[in-house]
Structure formats: structure tokens, C-alpha cells
Scaffold this motif. Structure first.
Motif, PDB file in Angstrom:
ATOM      1  N   ALA A 196       0.844  -1.195   0.000  1.00  0.00           N
ATOM      2  CA  ALA A 196       0.000   0.000   0.000  1.00  0.00           C
ATOM      3  C   ALA A 196       0.877   1.243   0.000  1.00  0.00           C
ATOM      4  O   ALA A 196       1.971   1.255   0.562  1.00  0.00           O
ATOM      5  N   ALA A 197       0.358   2.289  -0.640  1.00  0.00           N
ATOM      6  CA  ALA A 197       1.014   3.596  -0.636  1.00  0.00           C
ATOM      7  C   ALA A 197       0.070   4.605   0.008  1.00  0.00           C
ATOM      8  O   ALA A 197      -1.073   4.749  -0.429  1.00  0.00           O
ATOM      9  N   SER A 207       7.122  -3.948   6.553  1.00  0.00           N
ATOM     10  CA  SER A 207       8.311  -3.300   6.024  1.00  0.00           C
ATOM     11  C   SER A 207       7.865  -2.130   5.156  1.00  0.00           C
ATOM     12  O   SER A 207       6.691  -2.033   4.790  1.00  0.00           O
ATOM     13  N   GLY A 208       8.793  -1.227   4.837  1.00  0.00           N
ATOM     14  CA  GLY A 208       8.388  -0.116   3.998  1.00  0.00           C
ATOM     15  C   GLY A 208       9.348   1.048   4.032  1.00  0.00           C
ATOM     16  O   GLY A 208      10.489   0.939   4.481  1.00  0.00           O
ATOM     17  N   GLY A 225       9.376  14.700   1.474  1.00  0.00           N
ATOM     18  CA  GLY A 225       9.686  15.722   0.486  1.00  0.00           C
ATOM     19  C   GLY A 225       8.463  16.577   0.281  1.00  0.00           C
ATOM     20  O   GLY A 225       7.700  16.826   1.222  1.00  0.00           O
ATOM     21  N   GLN A 226       8.248  17.053  -0.952  1.00  0.00           N
ATOM     22  CA  GLN A 226       7.078  17.873  -1.219  1.00  0.00           C
ATOM     23  C   GLN A 226       5.795  17.108  -0.916  1.00  0.00           C
ATOM     24  O   GLN A 226       4.830  17.653  -0.401  1.00  0.00           O
ATOM     25  N   SER A 227       5.790  15.829  -1.246  1.00  0.00           N
ATOM     26  CA  SER A 227       4.728  14.922  -0.803  1.00  0.00           C
ATOM     27  C   SER A 227       5.316  14.005   0.270  1.00  0.00           C
ATOM     28  O   SER A 227       6.493  13.626   0.200  1.00  0.00           O
ATOM     29  N   ILE A 228       4.514  13.666   1.280  1.00  0.00           N
ATOM     30  CA  ILE A 228       4.960  12.757   2.337  1.00  0.00           C
ATOM     31  C   ILE A 228       4.288  11.417   2.090  1.00  0.00           C
ATOM     32  O   ILE A 228       3.054  11.308   2.151  1.00  0.00           O
ATOM     33  N   LEU A 229       5.090  10.412   1.795  1.00  0.00           N
ATOM     34  CA  LEU A 229       4.556   9.113   1.397  1.00  0.00           C
ATOM     35  C   LEU A 229       5.018   8.017   2.349  1.00  0.00           C
ATOM     36  O   LEU A 229       6.150   8.038   2.832  1.00  0.00           O
ATOM     37  N   VAL A 230       4.127   7.071   2.598  1.00  0.00           N
ATOM     38  CA  VAL A 230       4.470   5.874   3.358  1.00  0.00           C
ATOM     39  C   VAL A 230       4.174   4.674   2.474  1.00  0.00           C
ATOM     40  O   VAL A 230       3.040   4.502   2.009  1.00  0.00           O
ATOM     41  N   ILE A 231       5.183   3.866   2.222  1.00  0.00           N
ATOM     42  CA  ILE A 231       5.017   2.627   1.465  1.00  0.00           C
ATOM     43  C   ILE A 231       5.076   1.475   2.462  1.00  0.00           C
ATOM     44  O   ILE A 231       6.035   1.371   3.225  1.00  0.00           O
ATOM     45  N   VAL A 253      -5.123   6.736   1.296  1.00  0.00           N
ATOM     46  CA  VAL A 253      -4.551   5.544   0.687  1.00  0.00           C
ATOM     47  C   VAL A 253      -4.547   5.778  -0.817  1.00  0.00           C
ATOM     48  O   VAL A 253      -5.594   5.818  -1.458  1.00  0.00           O
ATOM     49  N   LEU A 254      -3.372   5.967  -1.385  1.00  0.00           N
ATOM     50  CA  LEU A 254      -3.247   6.278  -2.814  1.00  0.00           C
ATOM     51  C   LEU A 254      -3.390   5.043  -3.679  1.00  0.00           C
ATOM     52  O   LEU A 254      -3.921   5.104  -4.792  1.00  0.00           O
ATOM     53  N   ALA A 255      -2.915   3.916  -3.165  1.00  0.00           N
ATOM     54  CA  ALA A 255      -2.997   2.660  -3.920  1.00  0.00           C
ATOM     55  C   ALA A 255      -2.775   1.509  -2.968  1.00  0.00           C
ATOM     56  O   ALA A 255      -2.027   1.622  -1.994  1.00  0.00           O
ATOM     57  N   GLU A 256      -3.443   0.405  -3.220  1.00  0.00           N
ATOM     58  CA  GLU A 256      -3.199  -0.820  -2.459  1.00  0.00           C
ATOM     59  C   GLU A 256      -3.565  -2.004  -3.332  1.00  0.00           C
ATOM     60  O   GLU A 256      -4.508  -1.956  -4.112  1.00  0.00           O
ATOM     61  N   SER A 257      -2.799  -3.059  -3.191  1.00  0.00           N
ATOM     62  CA  SER A 257      -3.005  -4.227  -4.039  1.00  0.00           C
ATOM     63  C   SER A 257      -2.171  -5.384  -3.499  1.00  0.00           C
ATOM     64  O   SER A 257      -1.198  -5.160  -2.772  1.00  0.00           O
ATOM     65  N   PRO A 258      -2.541  -6.637  -3.843  1.00  0.00           N
ATOM     66  CA  PRO A 258      -1.646  -7.742  -3.488  1.00  0.00           C
ATOM     67  C   PRO A 258      -0.261  -7.496  -4.061  1.00  0.00           C
ATOM     68  O   PRO A 258      -0.123  -7.004  -5.188  1.00  0.00           O
TER      69      PRO A 258
END
Length: 260
Positions: free
Chosen positions: A130-131, A157-158, A163-169, A205-210
Motif C-alpha cells: 500500500a502507498a 516493512s516499507g 519531500g514535497q509529498s509525504i509518502l508511506v510505502i 490511501v493512494l494505492a493498495e493491491s496484493p
């Protein structure tokens, strides 16, 4: 027993003042306080028992959950989620926040159809990626410390990309990623512009998938290792961060959602 605990119990008796909602079951100099709070959520009655030990709120309360509607397994699931929440919270009076969390737990987990629940249960055990995007991080040390702690507790894990956008993978069991997102929305992880503690209400949640769906040539069977923080200053550096974890396909999927 701390003065904060006594003050909290007094406040709880005022908040949950309906008939049968609140009971102080024990007040002991040796064993601490024990309170019972009864709530009905989406037609589901739940009885919560909180044991506030002598060191509370320096240590989380013990929690018991029972219900005439939920099964024993479901009650155990509610209890575990509340314990996870309690462990994630700072050492401050937390019972009211845990009771508020009950609404989210019951609504998300026990009010759907059996067929839908069965399908979701299978998905939750599958390895998932997920992102997420965060709105802001002002109290940097506290915020990042909580994210690192949750990822460790939930075996995720991730990467945290700042940065300009704050992302969590995130990568791991879908149920654990859902729990991570729930903690983000219900724990006061940051401070607002006035310096007041706040929850991450703007998380998306920008994207999530198996994870298997990202198994292109650049991804293969490799998985993300650890939970690391990365700073980036340009689009090229952000792209490189995704290439580092073999997730360029994910990056292309979420790129339209990011700030220019």
C-alpha cells in the motif's frame, strides 16, 4: 495510584452517565482501579473492563471484552485491537480514547455480511502493498518514532519518503496494514498549526493491491526490507527511491495523485 488516573475515572463517570454505562468496580491501594463501560455500537452491545494498574498511565491498562452479540473470537479480536491501540498511545490517560476507538473497530470488522467477511479474511492474510500520503509532519521525532514502532509491532516493512509529498510505502499482511492505517487515524501522532496534539485525519490511501500484482520484470520476487526514512528534494530523487525498492510500477500508479 496517580492523581491523573483518579481524575480520569471521575471524568469518565460524567461522560458515560447513561443508565448502566459506567461502573467503578474496584478502588484499591494495592491493585489500582477497575472500571466497566458498556457501549452499543451499530446494534452490537460491548462490555469493556479496564484495569488501571498502580503505574497507569505510565503503562497501558489491562482490557477485557465481552458481548452478548459477538462471538468469543470476535471479542478477542476487539480486545487485541484495543491493546494495540493502547500500546501505540503515549503514556497519558487513554480510556476515553480507547472507548472511542471501539466504534471504529466494531464498524469496520463486524457489521458486514458473512460472505464479504469471508472474502476479506482471505485477503487480509495475503501479502499486500500500500502507498499512503500524509498531510504534514510537524512533530518530526514523535511522528517518525510512532511509525517505526507500529511497523515493527505489525511486522510491516516499507519506506517513509519525506519531500514535497509525504509518502508511506507499506508491505505485509493486509490486516496489519489496515491496523496501521487505523492507528494513524485514531492516535494523536502530530501537532496542528497551533501546537495542539492532533490525529492524522488527512491520511489518504493512494494505492493498495496484493504484492503479486506488482511482480513485473523490475520487481520479481524481491520484497522491501526494513522500515527506513528517506528524504528527497526532486522528482528524480523520488523516482530513484521507488526504483531502490523495485516499485516503479507502484510509483507510476500513484504519480498523478502527487503534488507537483
Amino acid at each position: 495510584m496517580s492523581e491523573a488516573a483518579f481524575e480520569e475515572v471521575s471524568a469518565l463517570s460524567s461522560i458515560y452517565c447513561g443508565e448502566g454505562e459506567f461502573r467503578l468496580l474496584q478502588r484499591s491501594a494495592q491493585d489500582g482501579l477497575m472500571v466497566q463501560i458498556n457501549r452499543t455500537v451499530e446494534g452490537v452491545d460491548v462490555r469493556l473492563l479496564f484495569h488501571l494498574h498502580l503505574r497507569y498511565p505510565s503503562c497501558p491498562p489491562a482490557i477485557s471484552v465481552s458481548s452478548t452479540v459477538l462471538s468469543r473470537t470476535q471479542c478477542q479480536d476487539v480486545r487485541q485491537k484495543l491493546l494495540n491501540q493502547a500500546a501505540a498511545l503515549p503514556p497519558e490517560p487513554m480510556v476515553h480514547q480507547l472507548v472511542e476507538c471501539l466504534q471504529c473497530v466494531v464498524t469496520e470488522n463486524f457489521t458486514g455480511g458473512e460472505e464479504e467477511e469471508g472474502r476479506e479474511r482471505e485477503e487480509e492474510e495475503e501479502d499486500w502493498t500500500a502507498a499512503l500520503s500524509l498531510d504534514h509532519i510537524r512533530s518530526r521525532n514523535r511522528y517518525i518514532s510512532l511509525l517505526e514502532r507500529w511497523s515493527q509491532q505489525l511486522q510491516l516493512s516499507g519506506r517513509l519518503l519525506l519531500g514535497q509529498s509525504i509518502l508511506v510505502i507499506l508491505q505485509g499482511a493486509r490486516s496489519n496494514i489496515k491496523e496501521f492505517c487505523r492507528l494513524l487515524r485514531t492516535v494523536k501522532v502530530d501537532v496542528d498549526s497551533s501546537g495542539k496534539k492532533c490525529k492524522e485525519r488527512m491520511m489518504k490511501v493512494l494505492a493498495e493491491s496484493p504484492t503479486s500484482s506488482f511482480s513485473g520484470h523490475e520487481y520479481g520476487s524481491q520484497k522491501i526490507q526494513g522500515f527506513l526514512v528517506r528524504n528527497y528534494e526532486s522528482l528524480a530523487e523520488l523516482t530513484a527511491a521507488f526504483q531502490e525498492i523495485n516499485m516503479t510500477g507502484l510509483y507510476q500508479q500513484i504519480r498523478p495523485s502527487l503534488s507537483d
